[in-house]
Design a protein around this motif. Structure first.
Motif, PDB file in Angstrom:
ATOM      1  N   HIS A  31      73.504 -11.328  29.988  1.00 46.52           N
ATOM      2  CA  HIS A  31      74.110 -12.365  29.143  1.00 46.52           C
ATOM      3  C   HIS A  31      73.658 -12.190  27.694  1.00 46.52           C
ATOM      4  O   HIS A  31      74.468 -12.305  26.763  1.00 46.52           O
ATOM      5  N   VAL A  32      72.366 -11.927  27.516  1.00 45.30           N
ATOM      6  CA  VAL A  32      71.818 -11.742  26.169  1.00 45.30           C
ATOM      7  C   VAL A  32      72.409 -10.496  25.510  1.00 45.30           C
ATOM      8  O   VAL A  32      72.767 -10.513  24.331  1.00 45.30           O
ATOM      9  N   ALA A  33      72.553  -9.428  26.289  1.00 43.68           N
ATOM     10  CA  ALA A  33      73.146  -8.198  25.752  1.00 43.68           C
ATOM     11  C   ALA A  33      74.596  -8.434  25.335  1.00 43.68           C
ATOM     12  O   ALA A  33      75.038  -7.952  24.284  1.00 43.68           O
ATOM     13  N   ALA A  34      75.340  -9.183  26.139  1.00 43.60           N
ATOM     14  CA  ALA A  34      76.737  -9.485  25.791  1.00 43.60           C
ATOM     15  C   ALA A  34      76.795 -10.346  24.527  1.00 43.60           C
ATOM     16  O   ALA A  34      77.651 -10.124  23.661  1.00 43.60           O
ATOM     17  N   ALA A  35      75.890 -11.314  24.411  1.00 42.16           N
ATOM     18  CA  ALA A  35      75.858 -12.165  23.211  1.00 42.16           C
ATOM     19  C   ALA A  35      75.530 -11.349  21.972  1.00 42.16           C
ATOM     20  O   ALA A  35      76.132 -11.546  20.903  1.00 42.16           O
ATOM     21  N   ASN A  36      74.591 -10.409  22.086  1.00 47.62           N
ATOM     22  CA  ASN A  36      74.240  -9.556  20.947  1.00 47.62           C
ATOM     23  C   ASN A  36      75.412  -8.673  20.537  1.00 47.62           C
ATOM     24  O   ASN A  36      75.670  -8.481  19.348  1.00 47.62           O
ATOM     25  N   ARG A  37      76.130  -8.130  21.514  1.00 44.30           N
ATOM     26  CA  ARG A  37      77.295  -7.289  21.186  1.00 44.30           C
ATOM     27  C   ARG A  37      78.378  -8.100  20.488  1.00 44.30           C
ATOM     28  O   ARG A  37      78.996  -7.636  19.538  1.00 44.30           O
ATOM     29  N   LEU A  38      78.606  -9.316  20.971  1.00 45.82           N
ATOM     30  CA  LEU A  38      79.618 -10.154  20.332  1.00 45.82           C
ATOM     31  C   LEU A  38      79.192 -10.536  18.920  1.00 45.82           C
ATOM     32  O   LEU A  38      80.014 -10.533  17.999  1.00 45.82           O
ATOM     33  N   ALA A  39      77.916 -10.841  18.724  1.00 51.33           N
ATOM     34  CA  ALA A  39      77.428 -11.199  17.385  1.00 51.33           C
ATOM     35  C   ALA A  39      77.614 -10.039  16.408  1.00 51.33           C
ATOM     36  O   ALA A  39      78.030 -10.237  15.262  1.00 51.33           O
ATOM     37  N   LYS A  40      77.333  -8.828  16.860  1.00 53.84           N
ATOM     38  CA  LYS A  40      77.535  -7.649  16.001  1.00 53.84           C
ATOM     39  C   LYS A  40      79.016  -7.440  15.697  1.00 53.84           C
ATOM     40  O   LYS A  40      79.380  -7.070  14.585  1.00 53.84           O
ATOM     41  N   LEU A  41      79.866  -7.686  16.685  1.00 54.84           N
ATOM     42  CA  LEU A  41      81.301  -7.519  16.488  1.00 54.84           C
ATOM     43  C   LEU A  41      81.841  -8.547  15.496  1.00 54.84           C
ATOM     44  O   LEU A  41      82.661  -8.226  14.635  1.00 54.84           O
ATOM     45  N   VAL A  42      81.368  -9.782  15.590  1.00 55.09           N
ATOM     46  CA  VAL A  42      81.796 -10.821  14.643  1.00 55.09           C
ATOM     47  C   VAL A  42      81.304 -10.487  13.241  1.00 55.09           C
ATOM     48  O   VAL A  42      82.027 -10.656  12.252  1.00 55.09           O
ATOM     49  N   LEU A  89      89.142 -14.047  28.083  1.00 52.94           N
ATOM     50  CA  LEU A  89      88.273 -15.146  28.496  1.00 52.94           C
ATOM     51  C   LEU A  89      89.050 -16.456  28.531  1.00 52.94           C
ATOM     52  O   LEU A  89      90.020 -16.620  27.788  1.00 52.94           O
ATOM     53  N   PRO A  90      88.625 -17.406  29.379  1.00 51.20           N
ATOM     54  CA  PRO A  90      89.232 -18.741  29.335  1.00 51.20           C
ATOM     55  C   PRO A  90      89.008 -19.377  27.957  1.00 51.20           C
ATOM     56  O   PRO A  90      88.007 -19.105  27.300  1.00 51.20           O
ATOM     57  N   ALA A  91      89.925 -20.215  27.533  1.00 50.33           N
ATOM     58  CA  ALA A  91      89.910 -20.748  26.161  1.00 50.33           C
ATOM     59  C   ALA A  91      88.631 -21.526  25.853  1.00 50.33           C
ATOM     60  O   ALA A  91      88.023 -21.327  24.785  1.00 50.33           O
ATOM     61  N   ASP A  92      88.195 -22.406  26.733  1.00 46.22           N
ATOM     62  CA  ASP A  92      86.991 -23.188  26.465  1.00 46.22           C
ATOM     63  C   ASP A  92      85.754 -22.297  26.431  1.00 46.22           C
ATOM     64  O   ASP A  92      84.868 -22.487  25.596  1.00 46.22           O
ATOM     65  N   CYS A  93      85.700 -21.337  27.328  1.00 42.51           N
ATOM     66  CA  CYS A  93      84.564 -20.416  27.343  1.00 42.51           C
ATOM     67  C   CYS A  93      84.517 -19.594  26.063  1.00 42.51           C
ATOM     68  O   CYS A  93      83.461 -19.425  25.455  1.00 42.51           O
ATOM     69  N   TRP A  94      85.663 -19.078  25.639  1.00 41.54           N
ATOM     70  CA  TRP A  94      85.715 -18.292  24.413  1.00 41.54           C
ATOM     71  C   TRP A  94      85.290 -19.133  23.219  1.00 41.54           C
ATOM     72  O   TRP A  94      84.538 -18.670  22.363  1.00 41.54           O
ATOM     73  N   GLY A  95      85.746 -20.370  23.150  1.00 38.92           N
ATOM     74  CA  GLY A  95      85.402 -21.229  22.019  1.00 38.92           C
ATOM     75  C   GLY A  95      83.905 -21.464  21.910  1.00 38.92           C
ATOM     76  O   GLY A  95      83.322 -21.369  20.828  1.00 38.92           O
ATOM     77  N   VAL A  96      83.253 -21.747  23.027  1.00 39.99           N
ATOM     78  CA  VAL A  96      81.811 -22.006  23.006  1.00 39.99           C
ATOM     79  C   VAL A  96      81.037 -20.722  22.708  1.00 39.99           C
ATOM     80  O   VAL A  96      80.109 -20.720  21.893  1.00 39.99           O
ATOM     81  N   VAL A  97      81.420 -19.618  23.338  1.00 37.62           N
ATOM     82  CA  VAL A  97      80.728 -18.349  23.099  1.00 37.62           C
ATOM     83  C   VAL A  97      80.880 -17.929  21.639  1.00 37.62           C
ATOM     84  O   VAL A  97      79.911 -17.499  21.004  1.00 37.62           O
ATOM     85  N   PHE A  98      82.067 -18.063  21.074  1.00 35.65           N
ATOM     86  CA  PHE A  98      82.281 -17.693  19.678  1.00 35.65           C
ATOM     87  C   PHE A  98      81.506 -18.612  18.748  1.00 35.65           C
ATOM     88  O   PHE A  98      80.915 -18.155  17.765  1.00 35.65           O
ATOM     89  N   ASP A  99      81.494 -19.909  19.035  1.00 36.78           N
ATOM     90  CA  ASP A  99      80.767 -20.847  18.183  1.00 36.78           C
ATOM     91  C   ASP A  99      79.267 -20.566  18.192  1.00 36.78           C
ATOM     92  O   ASP A  99      78.619 -20.614  17.151  1.00 36.78           O
ATOM     93  N   ILE A 127      78.789 -19.604  31.670  1.00 34.00           N
ATOM     94  CA  ILE A 127      79.996 -19.089  32.322  1.00 34.00           C
ATOM     95  C   ILE A 127      80.735 -18.133  31.386  1.00 34.00           C
ATOM     96  O   ILE A 127      81.190 -17.066  31.785  1.00 34.00           O
ATOM     97  N   GLY A 128      80.833 -18.514  30.114  1.00 37.23           N
ATOM     98  CA  GLY A 128      81.505 -17.665  29.133  1.00 37.23           C
ATOM     99  C   GLY A 128      80.789 -16.344  28.915  1.00 37.23           C
ATOM    100  O   GLY A 128      81.426 -15.293  28.788  1.00 37.23           O
ATOM    101  N   LEU A 129      79.451 -16.373  28.881  1.00 36.36           N
ATOM    102  CA  LEU A 129      78.702 -15.130  28.715  1.00 36.36           C
ATOM    103  C   LEU A 129      78.813 -14.241  29.957  1.00 36.36           C
ATOM    104  O   LEU A 129      78.805 -13.016  29.841  1.00 36.36           O
TER     105      LEU A 129
END
Length: 166
Positions: A31-42, A89-99, A127-129
């Motif tokens: 989960h942490v690795a996925a969050a780090n990849r998304l943060a770098k992508l953003v 991703l589901p819309a609510d999950c994507w919104g929270v993960v992106f935020d 769930i989103g991660l």
């Protein structure tokens, strides 16, 4: 466990640390690795909010466009990848993960903005991660074939020094 690369991200670091010495953490390493990849992508996509005002005429955008023409190829590619991830991703999950990962919002602020019950954003984040990790090809454990036969491109090893005939 992969380190959280955003030092100011208290949400992920708190959830990735276990409360007990031998107990599992709320967020797994994938989960942490996925969050780090998304943060770098953003960050690469340049979608994050600017903290200071820039008076540079090239950054103000007087042409009235959306700025796509001025973005670099890597930023445009990152935005396309974010669009594909958001669609998967589901819309609510994507919104929270992106935020949380992209904009650095706290869970309490997300719950207040969306009028959700307390501690619900924490579950949606997990769930989103998990969904994001699946999209990125990350899993909790290493997977692969049971037995891998090692082969080389030569049948036998050649001598290092060729023998000379006398």
């Amino acid at each position: 466990m992969p380190a959280i690369e955003q030092l100011d991200d208290a949400v992920l670091s708190r959830l990735a640390a276990s409360r007990e010495a031998d107990g599992p953490a709320f967020l797994a390493p994938h989960h942490v690795a996925a969050a780090n990849r998304l943060a770098k992508l953003v960050e690469r996509s340049r979608l994050g909010p600017r903290i200071t005002m820039s008076y540079d005429a090239t950054r103000i955008g007087r042409n009235g466009g959306n700025g796509v023409g001025e973005t670099s190829d890597s930023a445009a590619d990152a935005r396309q990848r974010l669009n594909r991830i958001a669609a998967a991703l589901p819309a609510d999950c994507w919104g929270v993960v992106f935020d949380v990962c992209g904009l650095g919002k706290g869970l309490q602020l997300i719950e207040t903005e969306r009028r959700w019950p307390r501690r619900s954003a924490k579950l949606v984040l997990r769930i989103g991660l998990e969904q994001l990790a699946g999209v990125l090809g990350l899993s909790a454990g290493a997977e692969g074939p049971e037995v891998v036969r090692q082969t080389g491109w030569l049948e036998e090893r050649l001598p290092l020094i060729a023998e000379q005939e006398h």
